[in-house]
Design a protein around this motif. Structure first.
Motif, mmCIF file in Angstrom:
data_model
loop_
_atom_site.group_PDB
_atom_site.id
_atom_site.type_symbol
_atom_site.label_atom_id
_atom_site.label_comp_id
_atom_site.label_asym_id
_atom_site.label_seq_id
_atom_site.Cartn_x
_atom_site.Cartn_y
_atom_site.Cartn_z
ATOM 1 N N UNK A 210 0.863 -1.193 0.000
ATOM 2 C CA UNK A 210 0.000 0.000 0.000
ATOM 3 C C UNK A 210 0.895 1.236 0.000
ATOM 4 N N UNK A 211 0.407 2.341 -0.557
ATOM 5 C CA UNK A 211 1.199 3.570 -0.533
ATOM 6 C C UNK A 211 1.356 4.113 0.891
ATOM 7 N N UNK A 212 2.466 4.789 1.113
ATOM 8 C CA UNK A 212 2.810 5.314 2.437
ATOM 9 C C UNK A 212 1.726 6.226 2.993
ATOM 10 N N UNK A 213 1.130 7.059 2.160
ATOM 11 C CA UNK A 213 0.103 7.985 2.626
ATOM 12 C C UNK A 213 -1.065 7.230 3.254
ATOM 13 N N UNK A 214 -1.487 6.132 2.635
ATOM 14 C CA UNK A 214 -2.594 5.333 3.162
ATOM 15 C C UNK A 214 -2.197 4.650 4.474
ATOM 16 N N UNK A 215 -0.986 4.123 4.542
ATOM 17 C CA UNK A 215 -0.522 3.464 5.766
ATOM 18 C C UNK A 215 -0.466 4.480 6.908
ATOM 19 N N UNK A 216 0.036 5.672 6.631
ATOM 20 C CA UNK A 216 0.090 6.717 7.654
ATOM 21 C C UNK A 216 -1.317 7.080 8.145
ATOM 22 N N UNK A 217 -2.253 7.223 7.215
ATOM 23 C CA UNK A 217 -3.641 7.534 7.589
ATOM 24 C C UNK A 217 -4.239 6.420 8.454
ATOM 25 N N UNK A 218 -3.878 5.174 8.167
ATOM 26 C CA UNK A 218 -4.393 4.054 8.959
ATOM 27 C C UNK A 218 -3.945 4.153 10.419
ATOM 28 N N UNK B 208 0.549 9.447 23.672
ATOM 29 C CA UNK B 208 0.816 10.880 23.714
ATOM 30 C C UNK B 208 1.849 11.139 22.620
ATOM 31 N N UNK B 209 1.430 11.883 21.600
ATOM 32 C CA UNK B 209 2.265 12.086 20.417
ATOM 33 C C UNK B 209 3.438 13.014 20.733
ATOM 34 N N UNK B 210 4.637 12.589 20.302
ATOM 35 C CA UNK B 210 5.864 13.336 20.523
ATOM 36 C C UNK B 210 6.342 14.025 19.243
ATOM 37 N N UNK B 211 6.235 13.282 18.136
ATOM 38 C CA UNK B 211 6.718 13.786 16.840
ATOM 39 C C UNK B 211 5.816 13.244 15.743
ATOM 40 N N UNK B 212 5.425 14.140 14.840
ATOM 41 C CA UNK B 212 4.557 13.748 13.724
ATOM 42 C C UNK B 212 5.117 14.392 12.464
ATOM 43 N N UNK B 213 5.552 13.572 11.526
ATOM 44 C CA UNK B 213 6.048 14.050 10.241
ATOM 45 C C UNK B 213 5.318 13.283 9.150
ATOM 46 N N UNK B 214 4.123 13.776 8.726
ATOM 47 C CA UNK B 214 3.346 13.044 7.717
ATOM 48 C C UNK B 214 4.094 12.988 6.389
ATOM 49 N N UNK B 215 4.039 11.904 5.686
ATOM 50 C CA UNK B 215 3.536 10.588 6.068
ATOM 51 C C UNK B 215 4.669 9.635 6.428
ATOM 52 N N UNK B 216 5.771 10.168 6.995
ATOM 53 C CA UNK B 216 6.954 9.319 7.154
ATOM 54 C C UNK B 216 7.314 8.916 8.577
ATOM 55 N N UNK B 217 6.838 9.641 9.587
ATOM 56 C CA UNK B 217 7.278 9.335 10.946
ATOM 57 C C UNK B 217 6.197 9.681 11.969
ATOM 58 N N UNK B 218 6.111 8.810 12.980
ATOM 59 C CA UNK B 218 5.180 9.008 14.083
ATOM 60 C C UNK B 218 5.869 8.469 15.340
ATOM 61 N N UNK B 219 6.003 9.327 16.349
ATOM 62 C CA UNK B 219 6.619 8.931 17.607
ATOM 63 C C UNK B 219 5.621 9.246 18.715
ATOM 64 N N UNK B 220 5.367 8.256 19.566
ATOM 65 C CA UNK B 220 4.408 8.461 20.644
ATOM 66 C C UNK B 220 4.767 7.615 21.858
ATOM 67 N N UNK B 221 4.316 8.080 23.021
ATOM 68 C CA UNK B 221 4.472 7.320 24.257
ATOM 69 C C UNK B 221 3.143 6.622 24.524
#
Length: 165
Positions: free
Chosen positions: A15-23, A71-84
């Motif tokens: 699947x494309x990265x944009x769709x995976x990020x949205x999921x 609790x979201x720490x870093x969000x860089x759509x659609x490539x990175x998501x960091x959370x506690x």
């Protein structure tokens, strides 16, 4: 913040990265696949911004309900998501895991998505935050079960993404 990355899982999705990020970041999508097989997820809140929070409950097939939060720490759509990630009560207050008095209160999860030729490779790293030696030992002892749990969760993500194509 002291973090020990004790877990790393890499998985490719057709699947494309944009769709995976949205999921991972849209409540109606996340509710379709997140959690152990057979469980349902109800999203109470998803505030996608640094410092924002996801709050939801999972219900087992037997009807047992557990609350959790990110609790979201870093969000860089659609490539990175960091959370506690933590167990919580219905109001989002961090609580101990219902299955262990020494499970770490907080787990930092770092999700990276890389797209190549229409497929997305997800690298998921996780580990306890500011954990005591007993909490680190508990996490290490349950790592095989945690990995197996994420394999099942990622299988559900794969099935959800296949439905979206």
């Amino acid at each position: 913040m002291s973090v020990t990355y004790a877990l790393e899982i890499t998985r490719e999705f057709a699947a494309p990265r944009d769709l995976v990020f949205k999921a991972w970041t849209e409540p109606e999508r996340l509710a379709k696949w997140w959690g152990p097989k057979g469980f349902t997820l109800e999203v109470k809140q998803l505030d996608l911004r640094p410092g924002g929070m996801f709050l939801g409950s999972q219900r087992s097939p037997e009807g047992h309900v557990m609350w959790g939060k990110f609790v979201y720490q870093e969000i860089t759509p659609p490539e990175k998501l960091v959370y506690i990630q933590s167990f919580s009560d219905e109001e989002g207050n961090t609580i101990r895991a219902p299955f262990s008095p020494v499970w770490p209160l907080e787990i930092l999860n770092d999700l990276t998505l890389i797209e190549h030729e229409g497929k997305t490779t997800v690298t998921f790293k996780g580990g306890p935050v500011n954990a005591s030696p007993e909490e680190l030992q508990a996490f290490e002892g349950m790592k095989p079960m945690v990995q197996e749990g994420f394999k099942g969760t990622f299988d559900q993500l794969d099935a959800y993404l296949a439905e979206q194509r």
